[in-house]
Design a protein around this motif. Sequence first.
Motif, PDB file in Angstrom:
ATOM      1  N   GLN A  54     -15.918  16.812  -3.938  1.00  0.00           N
ATOM      2  CA  GLN A  54     -16.527  17.577  -2.847  1.00  0.00           C
ATOM      3  C   GLN A  54     -16.459  19.074  -3.143  1.00  0.00           C
ATOM      4  OE1 GLN A  54     -14.166  16.063   0.373  1.00  0.00           O
ATOM      5  NE2 GLN A  54     -15.625  14.425   0.857  1.00  0.00           N
ATOM      6  N   THR A  55     -15.424  19.488  -3.850  1.00  0.00           N
ATOM      7  CA  THR A  55     -15.310  20.892  -4.231  1.00  0.00           C
ATOM      8  C   THR A  55     -16.447  21.269  -5.177  1.00  0.00           C
ATOM      9  OG1 THR A  55     -12.920  20.842  -3.938  1.00  0.00           O
ATOM     10  CG2 THR A  55     -13.797  22.612  -5.307  1.00  0.00           C
ATOM     11  N   LEU A  61     -23.554  22.856  -1.341  1.00  0.00           N
ATOM     12  CA  LEU A  61     -23.543  22.604   0.102  1.00  0.00           C
ATOM     13  C   LEU A  61     -22.698  23.584   0.907  1.00  0.00           C
ATOM     14  CD1 LEU A  61     -23.102  18.715   0.047  1.00  0.00           C
ATOM     15  CD2 LEU A  61     -25.229  20.025   0.232  1.00  0.00           C
ATOM     16  N   GLY A  62     -21.860  24.343   0.241  1.00  0.00           N
ATOM     17  CA  GLY A  62     -20.944  25.220   0.955  1.00  0.00           C
ATOM     18  C   GLY A  62     -19.805  24.423   1.585  1.00  0.00           C
ATOM     19  N   GLU A  63     -19.222  24.959   2.622  1.00  0.00           N
ATOM     20  CA  GLU A  63     -18.082  24.321   3.294  1.00  0.00           C
ATOM     21  C   GLU A  63     -18.413  22.955   3.877  1.00  0.00           C
ATOM     22  OE1 GLU A  63     -14.793  25.306   3.535  1.00  0.00           O
ATOM     23  OE2 GLU A  63     -15.377  26.817   2.054  1.00  0.00           O
ATOM     24  N   TYR A  66     -17.102  19.405   2.442  1.00  0.00           N
ATOM     25  CA  TYR A  66     -15.818  18.772   2.741  1.00  0.00           C
ATOM     26  C   TYR A  66     -15.914  17.800   3.908  1.00  0.00           C
ATOM     27  CZ  TYR A  66     -14.234  22.263  -0.517  1.00  0.00           C
ATOM     28  OH  TYR A  66     -14.075  23.032  -1.648  1.00  0.00           O
ATOM     29  N   ALA A  67     -16.960  17.920   4.690  1.00  0.00           N
ATOM     30  CA  ALA A  67     -17.178  16.975   5.785  1.00  0.00           C
ATOM     31  C   ALA A  67     -18.208  15.916   5.396  1.00  0.00           C
ATOM     32  CB  ALA A  67     -17.660  17.725   7.030  1.00  0.00           C
ATOM     33  N   ALA A  72     -21.106  13.464  -0.358  1.00  0.00           N
ATOM     34  CA  ALA A  72     -20.854  14.764  -0.978  1.00  0.00           C
ATOM     35  C   ALA A  72     -20.083  14.599  -2.283  1.00  0.00           C
ATOM     36  CB  ALA A  72     -20.093  15.673  -0.024  1.00  0.00           C
ATOM     37  N   ALA A  73     -19.152  13.644  -2.318  1.00  0.00           N
ATOM     38  CA  ALA A  73     -18.411  13.375  -3.550  1.00  0.00           C
ATOM     39  C   ALA A  73     -19.358  12.867  -4.640  1.00  0.00           C
ATOM     40  CB  ALA A  73     -17.288  12.376  -3.301  1.00  0.00           C
TER      41      ALA A  73
END
Length: 116
Positions: A54-55, A61-63, A66-67, A72-73
């Motif tokens: 996710q990082t 995607l920006g912050e 992490y959600a 996202a991973a």
Amino acid sequence: MPAISNVGREGGQMNQWSARRAVLVGGSIAGALDIAFAISFADFNGVPPDRLLQTVASGVLGESAYAGGAAAAALGLGLHFFMSYMMAGAYVLASGRIGFLTRHGACLKFCVRGIS
């Protein structure tokens, strides 16, 4: 296509399939080894693999990465391999113009890794 290397190439030319194969194989191996090391290092430091990936996705995607959970991973993993293929492609292109890269490729892996 410019001359890539005289090693094992008829007439000193790397055909188009060989260049693609070099990028695919090189990018896949480098990407797999790199992500395996990154995940094991992150895990050693208490960071779960999905958080690490996710990082990577947070670059796009920006912050909100992490959600984003598993999606996202997965994006992070895809971006990681995309970057590996781009670096392998850049190396293949550059090695056609800079003979030193094909003659001394083993010692240059540290330089390329340091740039990325």
